[in-house]
Write an enzyme that holds these catalytic residues in place. Structure first.
Site, PDB file in Angstrom:
ATOM      1  N   LYS A  14      44.848  30.686  58.921  1.00  0.00           N
ATOM      2  CA  LYS A  14      43.693  31.475  59.369  1.00  0.00           C
ATOM      3  C   LYS A  14      43.222  31.057  60.764  1.00  0.00           C
ATOM      4  CE  LYS A  14      42.078  32.033  54.595  1.00  0.00           C
ATOM      5  NZ  LYS A  14      41.123  31.546  53.579  1.00  0.00           N
ATOM      6  N   VAL A  56      45.519  25.495  50.419  1.00  0.00           N
ATOM      7  CA  VAL A  56      45.751  25.142  49.016  1.00  0.00           C
ATOM      8  C   VAL A  56      47.184  24.682  48.757  1.00  0.00           C
ATOM      9  CG1 VAL A  56      43.878  26.578  48.124  1.00  0.00           C
ATOM     10  CG2 VAL A  56      46.202  27.538  48.326  1.00  0.00           C
ATOM     11  N   TYR A  62      35.738  25.260  53.292  1.00  0.00           N
ATOM     12  CA  TYR A  62      35.047  26.050  52.276  1.00  0.00           C
ATOM     13  C   TYR A  62      33.687  25.434  51.964  1.00  0.00           C
ATOM     14  CZ  TYR A  62      40.014  27.075  52.009  1.00  0.00           C
ATOM     15  OH  TYR A  62      41.304  27.343  52.336  1.00  0.00           O
ATOM     16  N   SER A  86      45.915  28.614  53.900  1.00  0.00           N
ATOM     17  CA  SER A  86      44.734  28.963  54.702  1.00  0.00           C
ATOM     18  C   SER A  86      44.691  28.304  56.081  1.00  0.00           C
ATOM     19  CB  SER A  86      43.456  28.621  53.937  1.00  0.00           C
ATOM     20  OG  SER A  86      43.241  29.558  52.909  1.00  0.00           O
ATOM     21  N   TYR A 139      48.642  39.509  55.359  1.00  0.00           N
ATOM     22  CA  TYR A 139      47.880  38.316  54.971  1.00  0.00           C
ATOM     23  C   TYR A 139      48.700  37.394  54.068  1.00  0.00           C
ATOM     24  CZ  TYR A 139      44.244  35.413  52.869  1.00  0.00           C
ATOM     25  OH  TYR A 139      43.510  34.336  52.418  1.00  0.00           O
TER      26      TYR A 139
END
Length: 304
Positions: free
Chosen positions: A67, A258, A240, A64, A189
Protein backbone atom coordinates in the site's frame (compact mmCIF):
# COMPACT_ATOMS: atom_id res chain seq x y z
CA UNK A 1 30.48 3.53 15.46
CA UNK A 2 27.62 1.07 15.98
CA UNK A 3 28.38 -2.58 15.18
CA UNK A 4 25.13 -3.14 13.28
CA UNK A 5 25.88 -6.75 12.39
CA UNK A 6 26.39 -7.61 16.03
CA UNK A 7 23.18 -5.77 16.98
CA UNK A 8 20.91 -7.61 14.55
CA UNK A 9 22.64 -10.96 15.17
CA UNK A 10 22.13 -10.51 18.92
CA UNK A 11 18.44 -9.66 18.38
CA UNK A 12 17.96 -12.65 16.09
CA UNK A 13 19.62 -14.99 18.57
CA UNK A 14 17.53 -13.68 21.46
CA UNK A 15 14.21 -14.15 19.65
CA UNK A 16 14.63 -17.06 17.22
CA UNK A 17 13.69 -19.74 19.75
CA UNK A 18 10.65 -17.92 21.18
CA UNK A 19 7.79 -20.33 21.80
CA UNK A 20 5.04 -17.73 21.35
CA UNK A 21 5.50 -16.59 17.76
CA UNK A 22 1.90 -15.56 17.04
CA UNK A 23 -0.36 -17.14 14.43
CA UNK A 24 0.06 -17.10 10.65
CA UNK A 25 -2.70 -15.41 8.62
CA UNK A 26 -4.92 -18.43 8.05
CA UNK A 27 -7.80 -16.43 6.52
CA UNK A 28 -5.74 -16.31 3.32
CA UNK A 29 -5.39 -20.06 2.66
CA UNK A 30 -2.04 -19.80 0.84
CA UNK A 31 -0.48 -17.92 3.75
CA UNK A 32 -1.66 -20.53 6.25
CA UNK A 33 0.98 -22.94 4.92
CA UNK A 34 3.97 -20.65 5.48
CA UNK A 35 6.57 -22.01 7.92
CA UNK A 36 6.12 -20.02 11.14
CA UNK A 37 9.76 -20.56 12.11
CA UNK A 38 11.02 -18.23 9.35
CA UNK A 39 12.74 -15.19 10.87
CA UNK A 40 14.99 -12.77 9.05
CA UNK A 41 16.34 -9.23 9.40
CA UNK A 42 17.94 -6.98 6.77
CA UNK A 43 19.38 -3.51 7.38
CA UNK A 44 20.44 -1.03 4.69
CA UNK A 45 22.25 2.15 5.67
CA UNK A 46 21.88 5.35 3.68
CA UNK A 47 25.50 4.97 2.50
CA UNK A 48 24.65 1.60 0.94
CA UNK A 49 26.17 -0.68 3.61
CA UNK A 50 24.01 -3.72 4.36
CA UNK A 51 23.73 -6.19 7.25
CA UNK A 52 21.61 -9.33 7.41
CA UNK A 53 20.78 -12.35 9.54
CA UNK A 54 18.43 -15.33 9.48
CA UNK A 55 15.97 -15.85 6.62
CA UNK A 56 16.55 -12.44 5.04
CA UNK A 57 16.88 -13.89 1.52
CA UNK A 58 13.64 -15.94 1.45
CA UNK A 59 10.64 -14.54 -0.40
CA UNK A 60 7.62 -13.40 1.62
CA UNK A 61 4.19 -12.17 0.59
CA UNK A 62 4.38 -8.41 1.16
CA UNK A 63 0.60 -7.94 1.44
CA UNK A 64 -0.26 -4.51 2.96
CA UNK A 65 3.32 -3.28 2.68
CA UNK A 66 2.40 -2.79 -1.00
CA UNK A 67 0.00 0.00 0.00
CA UNK A 68 2.94 2.36 0.61
CA UNK A 69 4.30 1.63 -2.85
CA UNK A 70 0.98 2.24 -4.63
CA UNK A 71 0.70 5.51 -2.69
CA UNK A 72 4.23 6.50 -3.77
CA UNK A 73 3.38 5.68 -7.38
CA UNK A 74 0.11 7.61 -7.44
CA UNK A 75 1.20 10.81 -5.65
CA UNK A 76 3.27 12.33 -8.49
CA UNK A 77 0.50 11.50 -10.99
CA UNK A 78 -2.52 12.62 -8.97
CA UNK A 79 -1.34 15.19 -6.41
CA UNK A 80 -4.24 17.65 -6.39
CA UNK A 81 -7.34 15.58 -5.75
CA UNK A 82 -6.00 12.57 -3.86
CA UNK A 83 -6.70 13.89 -0.37
CA UNK A 84 -10.30 14.69 -1.32
CA UNK A 85 -10.88 10.97 -1.85
CA UNK A 86 -8.89 9.54 1.07
CA UNK A 87 -8.02 11.10 4.43
CA UNK A 88 -4.77 10.98 6.44
CA UNK A 89 -6.12 10.22 9.93
CA UNK A 90 -5.40 7.09 12.00
CA UNK A 91 -8.43 4.81 11.94
CA UNK A 92 -8.17 3.35 15.45
CA UNK A 93 -9.84 0.29 13.95
CA UNK A 94 -8.57 -2.98 12.43
CA UNK A 95 -7.43 -2.71 8.81
CA UNK A 96 -10.58 -4.29 7.36
CA UNK A 97 -13.35 -2.62 9.37
CA UNK A 98 -16.15 -0.99 7.39
CA UNK A 99 -18.08 0.93 10.06
CA UNK A 100 -16.12 4.18 9.74
CA UNK A 101 -16.37 4.07 5.97
CA UNK A 102 -20.14 4.18 6.18
CA UNK A 103 -20.19 6.84 8.90
CA UNK A 104 -17.83 9.09 6.93
CA UNK A 105 -19.61 8.90 3.58
CA UNK A 106 -17.21 6.65 1.75
CA UNK A 107 -14.01 8.59 2.49
CA UNK A 108 -11.49 6.13 3.99
CA UNK A 109 -9.56 7.35 7.04
CA UNK A 110 -6.16 6.83 5.39
CA UNK A 111 -4.52 5.11 2.39
CA UNK A 112 -2.98 2.30 4.47
CA UNK A 113 -6.19 0.61 5.57
CA UNK A 114 -7.89 -1.67 3.04
CA UNK A 115 -10.61 0.79 2.01
CA UNK A 116 -8.07 3.57 1.46
CA UNK A 117 -5.80 1.28 -0.53
CA UNK A 118 -8.77 0.32 -2.70
CA UNK A 119 -9.29 4.00 -3.57
CA UNK A 120 -5.59 4.27 -4.49
CA UNK A 121 -5.95 1.10 -6.58
CA UNK A 122 -8.97 2.60 -8.33
CA UNK A 123 -7.00 5.73 -9.25
CA UNK A 124 -4.13 3.65 -10.64
CA UNK A 125 -6.55 1.53 -12.67
CA UNK A 126 -7.84 4.79 -14.16
CA UNK A 127 -4.41 6.29 -14.84
CA UNK A 128 -2.39 3.29 -16.07
CA UNK A 129 -2.71 1.62 -19.46
CA UNK A 130 -1.80 -1.83 -18.09
CA UNK A 131 -2.31 -1.38 -14.33
CA UNK A 132 -0.93 -4.67 -12.95
CA UNK A 133 2.00 -4.80 -15.36
CA UNK A 134 2.79 -1.11 -14.93
CA UNK A 135 2.75 -1.31 -11.13
CA UNK A 136 4.93 -4.42 -11.11
CA UNK A 137 7.40 -2.65 -13.41
CA UNK A 138 7.36 0.37 -11.08
CA UNK A 139 8.28 -1.85 -8.11
CA UNK A 140 11.01 -3.54 -10.16
CA UNK A 141 12.38 -0.11 -11.08
CA UNK A 142 12.31 1.12 -7.47
CA UNK A 143 14.22 -1.95 -6.29
CA UNK A 144 16.31 -2.26 -9.49
CA UNK A 145 15.40 -5.95 -9.69
CA UNK A 146 13.49 -7.45 -12.65
CA UNK A 147 12.98 -10.77 -10.83
CA UNK A 148 10.26 -9.41 -8.50
CA UNK A 149 6.88 -10.89 -9.36
CA UNK A 150 3.32 -11.57 -8.32
CA UNK A 151 2.49 -14.89 -6.69
CA UNK A 152 -0.57 -15.76 -8.78
CA UNK A 153 -1.58 -18.55 -6.40
CA UNK A 154 -1.75 -16.10 -3.48
CA UNK A 155 -3.64 -13.53 -5.60
CA UNK A 156 -6.19 -16.17 -6.56
CA UNK A 157 -6.47 -17.33 -2.95
CA UNK A 158 -7.32 -13.76 -1.94
CA UNK A 159 -9.79 -13.41 -4.80
CA UNK A 160 -11.65 -16.52 -3.64
CA UNK A 161 -11.78 -15.58 0.05
CA UNK A 162 -11.60 -11.76 0.20
CA UNK A 163 -15.25 -11.15 1.03
CA UNK A 164 -14.50 -8.20 3.28
CA UNK A 165 -12.60 -6.48 0.48
CA UNK A 166 -15.53 -7.11 -1.88
CA UNK A 167 -17.79 -5.48 0.71
CA UNK A 168 -15.47 -2.47 1.11
CA UNK A 169 -15.15 -1.99 -2.65
CA UNK A 170 -18.91 -2.14 -3.16
CA UNK A 171 -19.48 0.29 -0.31
CA UNK A 172 -16.95 2.70 -1.84
CA UNK A 173 -18.71 2.28 -5.19
CA UNK A 174 -22.07 3.05 -3.58
CA UNK A 175 -20.65 6.32 -2.23
CA UNK A 176 -19.19 7.23 -5.64
CA UNK A 177 -15.58 6.90 -4.46
CA UNK A 178 -14.73 4.05 -6.83
CA UNK A 179 -14.80 5.01 -10.51
CA UNK A 180 -13.92 1.70 -12.12
CA UNK A 181 -15.58 -1.69 -12.13
CA UNK A 182 -15.32 -3.29 -8.68
CA UNK A 183 -13.86 -6.53 -10.09
CA UNK A 184 -11.14 -4.64 -11.99
CA UNK A 185 -10.10 -2.71 -8.89
CA UNK A 186 -10.08 -5.83 -6.72
CA UNK A 187 -8.08 -7.78 -9.30
CA UNK A 188 -5.40 -5.08 -9.18
CA UNK A 189 -5.55 -4.90 -5.37
CA UNK A 190 -5.24 -8.66 -4.85
CA UNK A 191 -2.24 -8.72 -7.18
CA UNK A 192 -0.45 -5.80 -5.52
CA UNK A 193 -0.78 -7.58 -2.17
CA UNK A 194 0.51 -10.82 -3.72
CA UNK A 195 3.89 -9.40 -4.72
CA UNK A 196 6.74 -11.42 -3.23
CA UNK A 197 10.01 -9.92 -2.00
CA UNK A 198 12.88 -10.79 0.30
CA UNK A 199 13.81 -8.66 3.29
CA UNK A 200 16.73 -7.33 1.23
CA UNK A 201 14.41 -6.25 -1.59
CA UNK A 202 12.09 -4.57 0.91
CA UNK A 203 14.87 -2.42 2.36
CA UNK A 204 15.66 -1.32 -1.21
CA UNK A 205 11.99 -0.64 -1.98
CA UNK A 206 11.66 1.69 1.01
CA UNK A 207 15.04 3.37 0.59
CA UNK A 208 13.46 6.35 -1.19
CA UNK A 209 11.47 7.23 1.93
CA UNK A 210 14.70 7.47 3.93
CA UNK A 211 16.50 9.29 1.11
CA UNK A 212 14.28 12.33 0.36
CA UNK A 213 12.49 10.57 -2.49
CA UNK A 214 15.52 9.10 -4.31
CA UNK A 215 15.77 5.32 -4.75
CA UNK A 216 18.92 3.21 -4.36
CA UNK A 217 19.99 4.25 -7.88
CA UNK A 218 19.58 7.89 -6.74
CA UNK A 219 16.73 8.44 -9.21
CA UNK A 220 14.21 10.91 -7.80
CA UNK A 221 10.87 9.08 -7.82
CA UNK A 222 8.94 11.30 -5.41
CA UNK A 223 9.60 14.79 -4.08
CA UNK A 224 11.03 15.49 -0.63
CA UNK A 225 7.61 16.79 0.40
CA UNK A 226 5.88 13.62 -0.79
CA UNK A 227 8.43 11.44 1.04
CA UNK A 228 7.82 13.44 4.21
CA UNK A 229 4.07 13.02 3.93
CA UNK A 230 4.27 9.29 3.24
CA UNK A 231 6.57 8.86 6.27
CA UNK A 232 4.07 10.76 8.41
CA UNK A 233 1.24 8.49 7.27
CA UNK A 234 3.37 5.41 7.96
CA UNK A 235 4.13 6.62 11.49
CA UNK A 236 0.49 7.34 12.36
CA UNK A 237 -1.31 4.69 10.26
CA UNK A 238 1.18 1.99 9.24
CA UNK A 239 0.19 -0.57 11.87
CA UNK A 240 -3.61 -0.36 11.89
CA UNK A 241 -4.96 -0.06 15.43
CA UNK A 242 -1.44 -0.70 16.82
CA UNK A 243 0.18 2.36 15.19
CA UNK A 244 0.42 4.19 18.51
CA UNK A 245 2.04 1.17 20.14
CA UNK A 246 4.61 0.92 17.33
CA UNK A 247 5.45 4.63 17.59
CA UNK A 248 5.71 4.26 21.38
CA UNK A 249 7.84 1.10 21.39
CA UNK A 250 9.88 1.52 18.18
CA UNK A 251 9.67 5.17 17.15
CA UNK A 252 10.05 4.79 13.37
CA UNK A 253 7.78 5.23 10.34
CA UNK A 254 6.99 1.80 8.97
CA UNK A 255 4.49 -0.59 7.46
CA UNK A 256 3.46 -4.12 8.26
CA UNK A 257 1.73 -6.81 6.24
CA UNK A 258 -0.14 -9.97 7.22
CA UNK A 259 2.55 -12.01 5.48
CA UNK A 260 4.60 -11.24 8.60
CA UNK A 261 6.85 -8.61 7.08
CA UNK A 262 7.59 -5.20 8.57
CA UNK A 263 9.65 -2.43 6.96
CA UNK A 264 10.71 0.64 8.96
CA UNK A 265 13.09 3.51 8.37
CA UNK A 266 14.88 6.48 9.86
CA UNK A 267 15.22 9.33 7.34
CA UNK A 268 18.85 10.06 6.41
CA UNK A 269 20.02 6.92 8.22
CA UNK A 270 18.62 3.49 7.25
CA UNK A 271 15.84 1.17 6.20
CA UNK A 272 15.28 -2.10 8.07
CA UNK A 273 13.00 -5.05 7.31
CA UNK A 274 12.01 -7.95 9.52
CA UNK A 275 10.08 -11.08 8.64
CA UNK A 276 8.42 -13.53 11.01
CA UNK A 277 5.09 -14.93 9.73
CA UNK A 278 3.37 -15.31 13.11
CA UNK A 279 1.04 -12.39 13.83
CA UNK A 280 -0.27 -10.80 17.01
CA UNK A 281 -3.96 -10.00 17.54
CA UNK A 282 -3.68 -6.76 15.55
CA UNK A 283 -2.27 -8.54 12.49
CA UNK A 284 1.34 -7.41 12.92
CA UNK A 285 4.38 -9.73 13.12
CA UNK A 286 4.85 -10.66 16.78
CA UNK A 287 8.60 -11.22 16.63
CA UNK A 288 9.01 -8.41 14.10
CA UNK A 289 7.60 -5.88 16.54
CA UNK A 290 9.87 -7.18 19.32
CA UNK A 291 12.93 -7.17 17.06
CA UNK A 292 12.44 -3.57 15.98
CA UNK A 293 11.83 -2.43 19.56
CA UNK A 294 15.12 -4.05 20.54
CA UNK A 295 16.88 -2.52 17.53
CA UNK A 296 15.96 1.09 18.33
CA UNK A 297 16.61 0.51 22.05
CA UNK A 298 20.07 -0.94 21.43
CA UNK A 299 21.14 1.60 18.79
CA UNK A 300 19.23 4.58 20.22
CA UNK A 301 18.23 5.42 16.65
CA UNK A 302 14.64 6.59 16.24
CA UNK A 303 12.84 9.76 15.19
CA UNK A 304 12.35 10.71 18.85
Amino acid sequence: MIDFQNVITTIHQSLKDEVNRGLVASYIPELADVDATNFGIHLRLINGDTFATGDWDKKLSIQSISKVLTLAMVLPMYPANLWQRVDVEPSGNPFNHLSLLELENGIPRNPLINAGALVIADILVSLLENPKEDFLNYVRTVVNDPTINFNETVANSERLTGYNNYAAANLLKAFGNLKNDVDDVLDFYFHQCAIEMTCEQLTKAFFMFANHGACCQQNKLISESQAKRINAIMLTCGFYDEAGEFAFEVGLPGKSGVGGGIVALLPNHFTISVWSPGLNEQGNSLLGMKALEQFTSMTKLSIF
